[in-house]
Design an enzyme around this catalytic site. Structure first.
Site: not given
Ligand code: NAP
Length: 326
Positions: A238, A267, A286
């Site tokens: 993000r 965006e 995005h």
């Molecule tokens: P996820 O499985 O929830 O993974 C997020 C990871 O970030 C988790 O391992 C979490 O740790 C870690 N985290 C959260 N806060 C943190 C912090 N302060 N410091 C260090 N690590 C931290 O989510 P995901 O499905 O992989 O998706 C991740 C993100 O990608 C989404 O939130 C979204 O914003 C973005 N995304 C973008 C697109 C795009 O089109 N560009 C598409 C999909 C997703 P914990 O294990 O401790 O919870």
């Protein structure tokens, strides 16, 4: 009276059809232009369900007018565009679309890494502009991916999927995450390090944490100054996690090699944004989850979640537990 749903963007008819069979459905009539705040506010005051896009800001103020709203289903895994606490206080369930987009987003992240480190976009631009006059020994030389060190910030679902891809490129992998993930370390041969160490050691850094109060401007001037002069930074999660002013300076002064961005603080990014004047940035709009199959799968999840809530069932992928609020 049938429950009413408002969809904030024009979506394919065949995906909306199952909702139309059971409910009254109203849909914003443009695919390209976002719903206006005034219309959104008006609809929120009336409807039972809202199907939102990540570009819709559903803040506390917007939710004030909700009278019958039971569910907001967001076409994204990230949900930082919605005030989920305010929704919870009003008893509104919020759902997202995890998992189905993991591999597609990891493909984009890895593709952006390749494109950025190997300078695909400046090379292509040069070719199209007639700049390819002869093969040059050092022309468009970039940084290797294979055999280098990758630092993954945020080892969640997409982080792991990126690690799987990196393994095929014989990369050494470091990660930083809020919690250590011992199983993942073993499974993918990734090493946990503190953020500063990751930034100092990695040849390529990929950011995959959600946008939260803690991750806001997590990568600023100090963090960028720790990175290698030859390093690339890829942000696919993000906008707002990387300080864009500090990133501009780092790229302009070449204290890092290049950056690949799929997400931006604002965006769409304004065309006059300073970042877009730099040759060492690869920017895409995005498109992390933008494959036909994945977008359709995400939409199906939204349909299922909205139907579940309106028919009195617990939906899957609820991001704000209402147990304590009910
Ligand atoms: P996820 O499985 O929830 O993974 C997020 C990871 O970030 C988790 O391992 C979490 O740790 C870690 N985290 C959260 N806060 C943190 C912090 N302060 N410091 C260090 N690590 C931290 O989510 P995901 O499905 O992989 O998706 C991740 C993100 O990608 C989404 O939130 C979204 O914003 C973005 N995304 C973008 C697109 C795009 O089109 N560009 C598409 C999909 C997703 P914990 O294990 O401790 O919870």
């Amino acid at each position: 009276m049938k429950p009413t749903i408002f969809i904030t963007r024009k979506l394919p008819d065949e995906l909306v059809a199952p909702l139309k069979e059971k409910f009254t459905v109203r849909m914003w009539d443009s695919e390209e232009v976002a719903v206006t705040k005034a219309v959104l506010r008006e609809e929120i005051a009336q409807v039972d369900a809202l199907w939102t896009m990540l570009s819709d800001t559903i803040d506390r103020d917007m939710l004030e007018s909700a009278a019958n709203l039971k569910v907001i289903s967001n076409l994204a895994v990230g949900f930082n565009n919605i005030d989920i606490e305010a929704a919870k206080e009003k008893g509104i369930i919020v759902t997202n679309t995890p998992d189905v987009l993991t591999e597609t987003t990891a493909d984009l992240a890895f593709g952006l890494l390749l494109a950025t480190a190997r300078r695909f976009n400046s090379a292509e631009k040069d070719l199209r502009q007639g700049g390819w006059l002869s093969w040059t020994p050092m022309g468009f030389t970039g940084m290797d991916i294979h055999g280098t060190t990758l630092g993954i910030i945020g080892m969640g679902r997409i982080g792991e999927a990126v690690a799987r891809r990196a393994k095929g490129f014989n990369m050494h992998m470091l990660y930083h995450n809020r919690n250590r993930k011992l199983e993942t370390e073993e499974k993918y041969d990734v090493e946990y390090v503190e953020l500063d160490d990751l930034l100092k050691q990695a040849d390529h850094v990929v950011i995959l944490v959600p946008f939260t109060e803690e991750t806001k401007e997590m990568i600023g001037e100090r963090e960028l100054s720790l990175m290698k002069k030859t390093a690339t930074l890829i942000s696919v999660s993000r906008g707002g996690i990387v300080d864009e002013v500090a990133l501009y300076d780092a790229l302009k002064n070449e204290t890092i090699f290049a950056a690949g961005l799929d997400v931006f603080e604002t965006e769409p990014i304004p065309l006059r944004h300073p970042l877009l004047t730099l040759p060492n940035i690869t920017a895409v709009p995005h498109i992390g989850s933008a494959s036909v199959e994945t977008r359709r799968a995400m939409m199906k999840m939204n349909v299922e979640a909205i139907t579940d809530v309106l028919e009195g069932r617990e939906p899957k992928d609820q991001v704000n537990s209402l147990a304590s609020a009910r």
